[in-house]
Design a protein around this motif. Structure first.
Motif, PDB file in Angstrom:
ATOM      1  N   LEU A  15      39.101 -26.400  -7.407  1.00 18.29           N
ATOM      2  CA  LEU A  15      38.920 -27.129  -8.656  1.00 18.29           C
ATOM      3  C   LEU A  15      39.801 -28.374  -8.575  1.00 18.29           C
ATOM      4  O   LEU A  15      41.001 -28.275  -8.322  1.00 18.29           O
ATOM      5  CB  LEU A  15      39.367 -26.258  -9.843  1.00 18.29           C
ATOM      6  CG  LEU A  15      39.407 -26.949 -11.203  1.00 18.29           C
ATOM      7  CD1 LEU A  15      38.020 -27.341 -11.678  1.00 18.29           C
ATOM      8  CD2 LEU A  15      40.080 -26.050 -12.243  1.00 18.29           C
ATOM      9  N   LEU A  17      41.228 -31.543 -10.681  1.00 20.82           N
ATOM     10  CA  LEU A  17      41.375 -32.116 -12.019  1.00 20.82           C
ATOM     11  C   LEU A  17      42.170 -33.405 -11.923  1.00 20.82           C
ATOM     12  O   LEU A  17      43.227 -33.441 -11.289  1.00 20.82           O
ATOM     13  CB  LEU A  17      42.109 -31.132 -12.945  1.00 20.82           C
ATOM     14  CG  LEU A  17      41.406 -29.804 -13.263  1.00 20.82           C
ATOM     15  CD1 LEU A  17      42.305 -28.918 -14.119  1.00 20.82           C
ATOM     16  CD2 LEU A  17      40.074 -30.037 -13.967  1.00 20.82           C
ATOM     17  N   GLN A  26      39.358 -35.227 -17.739  1.00 20.52           N
ATOM     18  CA  GLN A  26      38.097 -34.695 -18.265  1.00 20.52           C
ATOM     19  C   GLN A  26      38.375 -33.293 -18.763  1.00 20.52           C
ATOM     20  O   GLN A  26      38.179 -32.306 -18.036  1.00 20.52           O
ATOM     21  CB  GLN A  26      37.041 -34.715 -17.171  1.00 20.52           C
ATOM     22  CG  GLN A  26      36.714 -36.146 -16.761  1.00 20.52           C
ATOM     23  CD  GLN A  26      35.539 -36.196 -15.828  1.00 20.52           C
ATOM     24  OE1 GLN A  26      35.658 -35.907 -14.647  1.00 20.52           O
ATOM     25  NE2 GLN A  26      34.388 -36.537 -16.355  1.00 20.52           N
ATOM     26  N   ARG A  28      37.040 -31.239 -20.531  1.00 18.42           N
ATOM     27  CA  ARG A  28      36.033 -30.171 -20.565  1.00 18.42           C
ATOM     28  C   ARG A  28      36.090 -29.287 -19.320  1.00 18.42           C
ATOM     29  O   ARG A  28      35.591 -28.180 -19.324  1.00 18.42           O
ATOM     30  CB  ARG A  28      34.637 -30.751 -20.774  1.00 18.42           C
ATOM     31  CG  ARG A  28      34.096 -31.582 -19.627  1.00 18.42           C
ATOM     32  CD  ARG A  28      32.725 -32.137 -20.017  1.00 18.42           C
ATOM     33  NE  ARG A  28      32.041 -32.777 -18.912  1.00 18.42           N
ATOM     34  CZ  ARG A  28      32.329 -33.990 -18.462  1.00 18.42           C
ATOM     35  NH1 ARG A  28      33.301 -34.693 -19.006  1.00 18.42           N
ATOM     36  NH2 ARG A  28      31.640 -34.505 -17.453  1.00 18.42           N
ATOM     37  N   PHE A  29      36.715 -29.799 -18.254  1.00 16.09           N
ATOM     38  CA  PHE A  29      36.856 -28.976 -17.046  1.00 16.09           C
ATOM     39  C   PHE A  29      38.191 -28.232 -16.980  1.00 16.09           C
ATOM     40  O   PHE A  29      38.449 -27.499 -16.031  1.00 16.09           O
ATOM     41  CB  PHE A  29      36.712 -29.842 -15.792  1.00 16.09           C
ATOM     42  CG  PHE A  29      35.363 -30.487 -15.654  1.00 16.09           C
ATOM     43  CD1 PHE A  29      34.205 -29.727 -15.706  1.00 16.09           C
ATOM     44  CD2 PHE A  29      35.248 -31.865 -15.468  1.00 16.09           C
ATOM     45  CE1 PHE A  29      32.960 -30.316 -15.578  1.00 16.09           C
ATOM     46  CE2 PHE A  29      34.013 -32.460 -15.342  1.00 16.09           C
ATOM     47  CZ  PHE A  29      32.859 -31.689 -15.399  1.00 16.09           C
ATOM     48  N   TRP A  30      39.060 -28.489 -17.936  1.00 16.84           N
ATOM     49  CA  TRP A  30      40.374 -27.827 -17.911  1.00 16.84           C
ATOM     50  C   TRP A  30      40.226 -26.431 -18.528  1.00 16.84           C
ATOM     51  O   TRP A  30      39.850 -26.313 -19.702  1.00 16.84           O
ATOM     52  CB  TRP A  30      41.405 -28.621 -18.722  1.00 16.84           C
ATOM     53  CG  TRP A  30      41.860 -29.897 -18.102  1.00 16.84           C
ATOM     54  CD1 TRP A  30      41.099 -30.821 -17.466  1.00 16.84           C
ATOM     55  CD2 TRP A  30      43.208 -30.407 -18.084  1.00 16.84           C
ATOM     56  NE1 TRP A  30      41.874 -31.870 -17.051  1.00 16.84           N
ATOM     57  CE2 TRP A  30      43.164 -31.645 -17.416  1.00 16.84           C
ATOM     58  CE3 TRP A  30      44.433 -29.944 -18.570  1.00 16.84           C
ATOM     59  CZ2 TRP A  30      44.303 -32.425 -17.222  1.00 16.84           C
ATOM     60  CZ3 TRP A  30      45.555 -30.716 -18.377  1.00 16.84           C
ATOM     61  CH2 TRP A  30      45.499 -31.945 -17.700  1.00 16.84           C
ATOM     62  N   ARG A  38      46.725 -25.531 -20.322  1.00 20.39           N
ATOM     63  CA  ARG A  38      46.651 -26.987 -20.469  1.00 20.39           C
ATOM     64  C   ARG A  38      48.029 -27.607 -20.680  1.00 20.39           C
ATOM     65  O   ARG A  38      48.372 -28.621 -20.073  1.00 20.39           O
ATOM     66  CB  ARG A  38      45.722 -27.356 -21.619  1.00 20.39           C
ATOM     67  CG  ARG A  38      44.280 -27.025 -21.294  1.00 20.39           C
ATOM     68  CD  ARG A  38      43.360 -27.425 -22.413  1.00 20.39           C
ATOM     69  NE  ARG A  38      41.971 -27.292 -21.981  1.00 20.39           N
ATOM     70  CZ  ARG A  38      40.944 -27.796 -22.634  1.00 20.39           C
ATOM     71  NH1 ARG A  38      41.130 -28.457 -23.762  1.00 20.39           N
ATOM     72  NH2 ARG A  38      39.724 -27.644 -22.176  1.00 20.39           N
TER      73      ARG A  38
END
Ligand SMILES: O=C(O)CCC(=O)C(=O)O
Ligand SMILES: [Fe+2]
Length: 225
Positions: A15, A17, A26, A28-30, A38
């Motif tokens: 992944l 990020l 972004q 929405r990908f966390w 987060r």
């Protein structure tokens, strides 16, 4: 990333990020789970950037240069990406690697290794050396852009990740990368008659990385004069 139909894949799930610039995140990908993820990643990103700054200043000073000499090359909007690596147990570890031999395209890479399972190896004098596990320690390596900025003094080491049949392994790599609009070149103070300039001026260097990696070539070869 699968870019070619017949590409040889690495034995890993990833992944990526973007952590910085913050307006490029972004979210929405966390992952939202665990709930602290987060916030923790935000803090880890900020601390990693601070560490990057401290190290680059010390690296410049150790060569007798102005302490901001390398840091100034990062530009207004440096990029920080986090790469979360998961290596499942592999039935044929002698046939496939977790990550094939490469050198990082970053200036510095800050790596948090798995606390228990080894796998990372560096190449020196044609031999692979294991990176030992020191729980909670960060492993920092110079990437290609540190080699370019230092005119070849800080070497960007070739490394790979091996897998094993028994245990999964995880790691988190933070890549510290200059603004893609900023030109990167060897520091003037490191060039003279005895040490000629070795690398061209480059821009958007990490963008070239995937193409070279897939061809099994080192990106930095393209930057040699
Ligand atoms: O998993 C590791 O220990 C290192 C991974 C690596 O070399 C990379 O992501 O560039
Ligand atoms: Fe790497």
């Amino acid at each position: 990333m699968v870019l070619l139909e017949h590409q040889i894949l690495d034995w890993t799930d990833r992944l990526y990020l973007t952590l910085n610039p913050e307006d490029q995140r972004q979210l929405r990908f966390w992952p939202e789970n665990p709930q602290t993820f987060r916030e923790m990643l935000d803090e880890f990103a900020r601390n990693s950037q601070q560490l990057n700054e401290i190290l680059l200043k010390e690296m410049a000073r150790s060569l007798g240069l102005d302490e901001n000499c390398f840091l100034d090359q990062y530009g207004e909007r440096p990029l920080v990406t986090g790469k979360f690596n998961y290596y499942p147990p592999c039935p044929m570890p002698d046939k496939i690697l977790g990550v094939r031999p490469h050198a990082d395209g970053s200036v510095l890479t800050i790596l948090l290794q798995d606390k228990e399972v080894e796998g990372l190896q560096f190449l020196k004098d044609n031999q692979w050396f294991r990176v030992p596990i020191i729980p909670d320690a960060l492993f920092v390596n110079a990437g290609d852009q540190a080699e370019i900025m230092s005119n070849g003094i800080f070497k960007s080491g070739v490394h790979r990740v091996v897998t094993n049949t028994e245990r999964e392994r995880i790691s988190i790599a933070i890549f510290c990368i200059p603004d893609s609009e900023k030109e990167i070149k060897p520091a003037d103070g490191l060039i003279d008659e005895t040490r000629p300039r070795l690398y061209k001026t480059v821009k958007g260097y990490v963008g070239l990385f995937s193409e070279y990696y897939l061809q099994g070539k080192r990106t930095i070869e393209g930057a040699l004069i």
